[in-house]
Design an enzyme around this catalytic site. Structure first.
Site, PDB file in Angstrom:
ATOM      1  N   GLY A 171       0.833  -1.206   0.000  1.00  0.00           N
ATOM      2  CA  GLY A 171       0.000   0.000   0.000  1.00  0.00           C
ATOM      3  C   GLY A 171       0.865   1.252   0.000  1.00  0.00           C
ATOM      4  N   ASP A 186       3.282  -2.454   8.118  1.00  0.00           N
ATOM      5  CA  ASP A 186       2.251  -2.361   7.086  1.00  0.00           C
ATOM      6  C   ASP A 186       1.237  -1.280   7.450  1.00  0.00           C
ATOM      7  OD1 ASP A 186       0.314  -5.001   5.347  1.00  0.00           O
ATOM      8  OD2 ASP A 186       0.803  -2.906   4.834  1.00  0.00           O
ATOM      9  N   LYS A 191      -8.012  -4.180   6.904  1.00  0.00           N
ATOM     10  CA  LYS A 191      -6.981  -4.072   5.872  1.00  0.00           C
ATOM     11  C   LYS A 191      -7.486  -4.740   4.620  1.00  0.00           C
ATOM     12  CE  LYS A 191      -2.688  -5.010   6.587  1.00  0.00           C
ATOM     13  NZ  LYS A 191      -2.438  -3.903   5.648  1.00  0.00           N
ATOM     14  N   GLY A 206      -6.492  -2.778  -0.738  1.00  0.00           N
ATOM     15  CA  GLY A 206      -5.599  -2.879  -1.902  1.00  0.00           C
ATOM     16  C   GLY A 206      -5.577  -4.296  -2.458  1.00  0.00           C
ATOM     17  N   GLU A 220      -0.772 -10.619   3.445  1.00  0.00           N
ATOM     18  CA  GLU A 220      -0.472  -9.723   4.571  1.00  0.00           C
ATOM     19  C   GLU A 220      -0.784 -10.427   5.884  1.00  0.00           C
ATOM     20  OE1 GLU A 220      -2.916  -6.387   3.651  1.00  0.00           O
ATOM     21  OE2 GLU A 220      -1.311  -5.328   2.607  1.00  0.00           O
ATOM     22  N   LYS A 277      -7.069   7.273   9.499  1.00  0.00           N
ATOM     23  CA  LYS A 277      -7.451   5.841   9.546  1.00  0.00           C
ATOM     24  C   LYS A 277      -8.010   5.449  10.913  1.00  0.00           C
ATOM     25  CE  LYS A 277      -5.568   5.303   5.424  1.00  0.00           C
ATOM     26  NZ  LYS A 277      -4.558   4.295   5.184  1.00  0.00           N
TER      27      LYS A 277
END
Ligand code: DER
Length: 236
Positions: free
Chosen positions: A29, A85, A98, A101, A107, A125
């Site tokens: 990302g 991340d 998450k 993307g 991940e 976020k």
């Protein structure tokens, strides 16, 4: 400061946790991109050495290769020292959404194998409850029967007015998005918020055809939040 500048600040702060000889999970990302850039910079300056990166997507793999970061995979390193991340949403307990993307499976595999998982975000976020933003909570599903699985997922959360839609590349919804693993993504949109996260996770994972979802519960050990007033580090 622009949002990207805030992302870069959080990413650079997270890379301070990287020590020589570590095996590092490399996130995916626009925020994680800055962390990968910074690790390569420190390697090239000789300030870090003997780092092995475990990329969480083909995209990050390509970035790391172009930067000369030595890479490996989970089979060679089933335990990762530190993963860095981004996230789409972070609640006060460091639970995450998450995967917007499309990289959530690799991940979650890498980050759940990590001794430490440092999340890097700009302040936009941070949320009180996951799913409350009305934005997608992604679920990776096998291609076969993906629309039927989407209907089953929607039915799970009927009472909270959830809508499930298959992620596509085209406007008339005919061309499905395909993940690095050859799977499709069904996105769940919650009217209010997801509510009991562990219960929601169990219900989703029990549906045949579901591979994994984008709620990362109890995985993050630290979150680094960059905002207009500075950078905050929040440990679990
Ligand atoms: O899709 C993903 O899992 C990304 O890591 C996402 O959670 C954060 O992406 P961003 O850093 O570009 O906002």
């Amino acid at each position: 400061l622009t949002q990207d500048e805030l992302k870069k600040i959080a990413a650079y702060k997270a890379v301070e946790y990287v020590e020589s000889n570590m095996v590092i999970g490399l996130g995916t990302g626009s925020t994680a991109k800055h962390a990968v850039d910074r690790i390569a910079e420190l390697l090239n300056q000789g300030k870090l050495h003997n780092i092995v990166g475990i990329p969480t997507s083909k995209k990050t793999y390509d970035q790391a290769v172009s930067l000369g970061i030595p890479l490996s995979d989970l089979n060679s390193h089933p335990v990762v020292d530190l993963s860095i991340d981004g996230a789409d949403e972070v609640d006060p307990f460091l639970n995450l959404v998450k995967g917007r993307g499309g990289s959530l499976l690799r991940e979650k595999m890498v980050e759940s194998s990590s001794k430490k998982f440092v999340v890097i975000v700009d302040e936009s976020k941070m949320v009180e409850h996951l799913g409350g933003s009305g934005l997608a909570m992604p679920v990776e599903v096998v291609p076969y029967g993906d629309l039927a699985v989407a209907k089953s997922l929607q039915a799970l959360f009927e009472d909270s007015g959830c809508v499930a839609k298959r992620r596509t590349l085209d406007l008339d919804g005919k061309v499905p998005f395909v993940t690095d693993n050859g799977n499709h993504i069904v996105e769940l949109f919650f009217k209010k918020d997801i509510g009991d996260l562990n219960a929601a996770s169990d219900k989703i994972l029990r549906i045949p055809g579901v591979v994994e979802h984008g709620m990362f519960l109890g995985l993050a050990t630290t979150v680094i939040v960059a905002g207009e007033l500075g950078v905050r580090v929040k440990d679990k």
